[in-house]
Design a protein around this motif. Structure first.
Motif, short mmCIF file in Angstrom:
data_model
loop_
_atom_site.label_atom_id
_atom_site.label_comp_id
_atom_site.label_asym_id
_atom_site.label_seq_id
_atom_site.Cartn_x
_atom_site.Cartn_y
_atom_site.Cartn_z
N TYR A 147 22.55 4.11 -46.13
CA TYR A 147 23.67 3.56 -46.88
C TYR A 147 24.18 4.56 -47.91
CZ TYR A 147 26.43 -0.07 -49.24
OH TYR A 147 27.46 -0.82 -49.77
N THR A 148 23.25 5.21 -48.59
CA THR A 148 23.61 6.22 -49.59
C THR A 148 24.35 7.39 -48.96
OG1 THR A 148 21.77 5.67 -51.08
CG2 THR A 148 22.64 7.92 -51.19
N LEU A 149 23.88 7.85 -47.81
CA LEU A 149 24.51 8.99 -47.15
C LEU A 149 25.95 8.67 -46.76
CD1 LEU A 149 24.03 11.88 -46.20
CD2 LEU A 149 23.30 10.96 -43.99
N VAL A 150 26.18 7.48 -46.24
CA VAL A 150 27.54 7.05 -45.87
C VAL A 150 28.45 7.05 -47.10
CG1 VAL A 150 28.91 5.04 -45.19
CG2 VAL A 150 26.97 5.75 -43.79
N THR A 154 31.58 9.70 -47.86
CA THR A 154 32.92 9.16 -48.11
C THR A 154 33.49 9.73 -49.40
OG1 THR A 154 32.34 7.09 -46.98
CG2 THR A 154 34.26 7.05 -48.43
N LEU A 155 32.68 9.76 -50.44
CA LEU A 155 33.12 10.30 -51.73
C LEU A 155 33.45 11.79 -51.62
CD1 LEU A 155 30.57 8.43 -54.01
CD2 LEU A 155 33.06 8.18 -54.10
N ILE A 276 26.74 1.44 -40.97
CA ILE A 276 27.96 1.48 -40.15
C ILE A 276 29.00 0.50 -40.67
CG2 ILE A 276 28.89 1.00 -37.85
CD1 ILE A 276 26.21 2.08 -36.72
N ALA A 277 28.54 -0.69 -41.09
CA ALA A 277 29.46 -1.68 -41.65
C ALA A 277 30.17 -1.12 -42.88
CB ALA A 277 28.71 -2.96 -42.00
N GLN A 278 29.41 -0.46 -43.76
CA GLN A 278 30.03 0.12 -44.95
C GLN A 278 30.95 1.28 -44.58
OE1 GLN A 278 29.62 -0.99 -48.44
NE2 GLN A 278 31.53 0.15 -48.23
N LEU A 279 30.58 2.04 -43.57
CA LEU A 279 31.43 3.15 -43.11
C LEU A 279 32.77 2.63 -42.62
CD1 LEU A 279 31.89 6.12 -42.41
CD2 LEU A 279 30.76 5.69 -40.21
N LEU A 280 32.76 1.56 -41.84
CA LEU A 280 34.02 0.98 -41.33
C LEU A 280 34.88 0.48 -42.49
CD1 LEU A 280 32.64 -1.00 -38.24
CD2 LEU A 280 33.91 1.16 -38.23
N ILE A 281 34.24 -0.14 -43.47
CA ILE A 281 34.99 -0.60 -44.65
C ILE A 281 35.57 0.59 -45.41
CG2 ILE A 281 34.72 -1.66 -46.93
CD1 ILE A 281 32.70 -3.60 -45.63
N ASN A 282 34.80 1.66 -45.54
CA ASN A 282 35.27 2.85 -46.25
C ASN A 282 36.50 3.46 -45.58
OD1 ASN A 282 33.07 2.39 -47.87
ND2 ASN A 282 31.94 4.20 -47.25
N VAL A 283 36.46 3.54 -44.25
CA VAL A 283 37.60 4.08 -43.50
C VAL A 283 38.84 3.22 -43.75
CG1 VAL A 283 38.53 4.52 -41.20
CG2 VAL A 283 36.16 5.17 -41.74
#
Length: 323
Positions: A147-150, A154-155, A276-283
């Motif tokens: 989670y941290t890496l994603v 993103t940042l 992956i869920a957080q990655l999709l939200i970030n995109v």
């Protein structure tokens, strides 16, 4: 070349820590609330404050001029968290140090100078709440690391391609520490756990980065870079309040705990799904020009519904566990 050297130094540091932890019995013993069944080294998340110290050594002038308040806050919260990992400290000591660290964090991000006095308690509550959410969610192999890496990647993308809000190395060093920790933690049988020193340390670092981003852009949508953890923690607290449980006591009601303990879903699968869920939200956040309210609805309604569906499906099994 510099980043290769930093990675080697971080690997060396964590391997030295493993020797120390093994010698002094700094371990995590499974109990009735644990999602793991084997004794594992605790405190591997010490790699994050070590990464910041190395960052200071390679960026000494900037560290002394710009990052000193962040560094003091990070060291303080990591030190008290590590002490709590080794031997339980009183709540008064932990809360006092957390308060001081948050003051230093808000000073570092210029929150005090940019917002009126009456808003400061709100920032205190949000920051401490987010820190504790990061700590609550650190319960299975790979969760904190993935989670941290994603979030950090993103940042880094936002800082490099959208808006420059901090020195790039300040993000990269945290990413390198996450990759090193990921190597030892993202396994079926983890070599180490982050411990409070890890979850609080990297949580503190990420909160600082996101706050800097919000201060730079005045766009509050970036708080949703925490949204998966936020939804999980808030809904779990609401559920526990509804059941009249003490929300300050340890429990096994988080969805990831139920999936791991009751459904026996592999830890790495759960951790990957959350990341992956957080990655999709970030995109979606990065490329969406919708108003903040609409973005919140688009994210929270589906996510909350999925959470409730899984919780209801696991209700019978969970009730049999808590009887």
């Amino acid at each position: 070349m510099e980043f290769i050297l930093i990675t080697i130094l971080l690997f060396a540091a964590i391997l030295i820590y493993f020797k120390i932890a093994d010698k002094y019995n700094i371990i995590d013993k499974p109990n009735h609330r644990s999602a793991h069944s084997q004794i594992t080294l605790r405190g591997g998340g010490i790699i994050f404050p070590i990464a910041f110290v190395i960052f200071c050594l390679f960026n000494f002038k900037e560290a002394m001029e710009t990052y000193w308040s962040f560094g003091l806050g990070l060291v303080a919260i990591c030190l008290v968290s590590f002490m709590d990992d080794v031997k339980n400290l009183s709540g008064k000591i932990r809360i006092s140090v957390h308060f001081i660290s948050v003051v230093l964090l808000l000073y570092f991000t210029k929150t005090f100078s940019l917002f009126p006095l009456w808003t400061w308690p709100v920032f205190f509550i949000m920051t401490i709440g987010t820190l504790n959410a990061y700590n609550f969610m650190d319960g299975i192999n790979g969760m904190t690391a993935a989670y941290t890496l994603v979030t950090l990647l993103t940042l880094l993308y936002i800082n490099h391609d959208i808006v420059l809000f901090t020195q790039e190395d300040f993000i990269v060093y945290a990413i390198l520490a996450s990759l090193v920790f990921l190597f030892f933690n993202f396994r079926k049988k983890a070599k180490c756990f982050a411990g409070d020193v890890g979850s609080m340390g990297i949580g503190f670092w990420i909160i600082a980065l996101i706050t800097l981003l919000i201060m730079k852009t005045h766009d509050y949508k970036y708080i949703l870079l925490f949204s998966v953890y936020g939804i999980e923690v808030v809904l779990t607290i609401i559920e526990r309040l509804y059941l009249r449980e003490n929300i300050f006591e340890a429990h096994r009601r988080h969805l990831y705990q139920l999936l791991a303990n009751e459904k026996k879903v592999p830890h790495l699968v759960i951790s990957s799904i959350y990341a992956i869920a957080q990655l999709l939200i970030n995109v979606f956040l990065i490329f969406s020009n919708l108003p903040l309210g609409i973005i919140i609805l688009i994210i929270f309604i589906p996510s909350g519904s999925i959470y409730l569906i899984f919780k209801l499906s696991l209700k019978k099994k969970f009730q049999s566990v808590i009887k």
